[in-house]
Enzyme design. Sequence first.
Site, PDB file in Angstrom:
ATOM      1  CB  CYS A 133      -0.914  -0.018   1.229  1.00  0.00           C
ATOM      2  SG  CYS A 133      -1.879   1.475   1.421  1.00  0.00           S
ATOM      3  CB  CYS A 136      -0.403   2.555   4.111  1.00  0.00           C
ATOM      4  SG  CYS A 136      -1.900   1.846   3.429  1.00  0.00           S
ATOM      5  CG  ASP A 137       3.433   1.295   4.210  1.00  0.00           C
ATOM      6  OD1 ASP A 137       2.978   1.790   5.261  1.00  0.00           O
ATOM      7  OD2 ASP A 137       3.298   0.105   3.902  1.00  0.00           O
TER       8      ASP A 137
END
Length: 314
Positions: A133, A136-137
Site C-alpha cells: 500500500c 499507507c507507506d
Amino acid sequence: MENFDVAVIGAGPAGVTAAIYTQRNNLSTVVFEHKLVGGAITTTTAVENAPGFDSIQGPDLGVKYDGQLDFLKVVKKFESVTSIKKSGAAFELATDNGAAYQAKAVILATGSEYRKLKIPGEEEFKGKGISFCATCDAPFFKNKDVIVIGGGNTALTSALLLSEHCKSVKLVHRRPEFRGEAVLVQQLREKKVEFVLNKAPVEIKGDKFVTSVVAEDMITKEKTEIPAQGVFINVGFEPLNSLAKQVGAQLTPEGFVGRNERMETSVPGFFAAGDITGGMANVKQIVTSEAEGCVAAASAYAYIKKASMKDINY
Ligand code: NAP
C-alpha cells in the site's frame, strides 16, 4: 442478540451504497467493517473518476462515506464477521468480539485482499521494505530507490505517488503493455518513472531489510537483480469469500460470489455486491461497485417485503 432487517458486510463503495438505500427505505440496517469505512479506496491515492469530485484522495472519500452513514443513522459496527448461518428465515451472524446479530437479509460486500506473488522473500521482508500500500507507506521511503510490481491501475497510481517521495521508482511489469489506464502511463513517463517490462519477479532478496528484486525476462528467461530499498507489490486482489462459502453460496471458478443481475446469490436473502462479485462485466470501479450496492439493496427490500422488483420505484 441484536436484530436488524439488513446486515451489510463491508463498508466499501458497494456496502456503503447498499446501506444508504436500505436505510432510506426504512429497513433497519447494520454495516460491519473490520478496518475503515471506504474499504479499499482508503488505501488509494487521488481518485479522479468518481463523479462529483474533480480529484479526491481515497481516504478523504472514505471519510465522506462515513459521514453519510452517520447522517442517515446507519448502525456501524467496527467488528469482523467471523461466522454466518441461515437459521429459519433469518441469518445469524457472529463477530470477532463475541457479539451475535440476526438479520432478515444480508448483503455481502467484503471485496478482496491484496494478491501475493508467492515468491521467496515476500513473506520474510513484509514490513521490512515490502509494502502492499503506497498510500499507507510512501512517506517511509523518502529519498529511497523503490520498485513497484504490477501493471494495473493500482501499480500505476502507486508509482505516481512514490515518484513524489522517492529518489527513483522502477515499475516492473511482466508484459509490454499495461493493464491500467493510458493517462496514468503518460503521467508516469512525465515523472520519469523507469519501466522495466517483460520481467516477472522471482525472488525478493535482503538482509535485515529488502535490498533487491530478482526478475526473470519473460522471453529470454535471463535473470536480472534490481537493487531497491523498497518494494511495492500491487498485482491485484483475491476475493474475500469465506462468509459466502460458510452460507453455501455458489462461487465462480475464480472464487468470486456468483450472482444474477439483481445481485441475488444462490442462497435466498443473501445478496452480493462490489469486487466480491468480480465486478460488473469485469469492471471493478467505484461507480460499478456503487451500482451493484444499489441493486442489492433494492433486491433485499423486495425480498423482505416479498415485493416484486417492478414495485420498487427508484
Ligand atoms: P489488476 O487490474 O488486476 O492488475 C494486476 C496487475 O498485476 C496486472 O498488470 C497483472 O499483470 C499483474 N500481475 C498479476 N499477477 C502477477 C504476478 N504473479 N506477477 C507479476 N505480475 C502480476 O489489479 P489492480 O491494479 O489492483 O486493480 C484492481 C481493480 O481496481 C481494477 O479494475 C482497477 O481498474 C481498479 N482500480 C482503479 C483505480 C482508479 O480508477 N483510481 C485505482 C486502483 C485500482 P497482467 O496485466 O499481465 O495480467
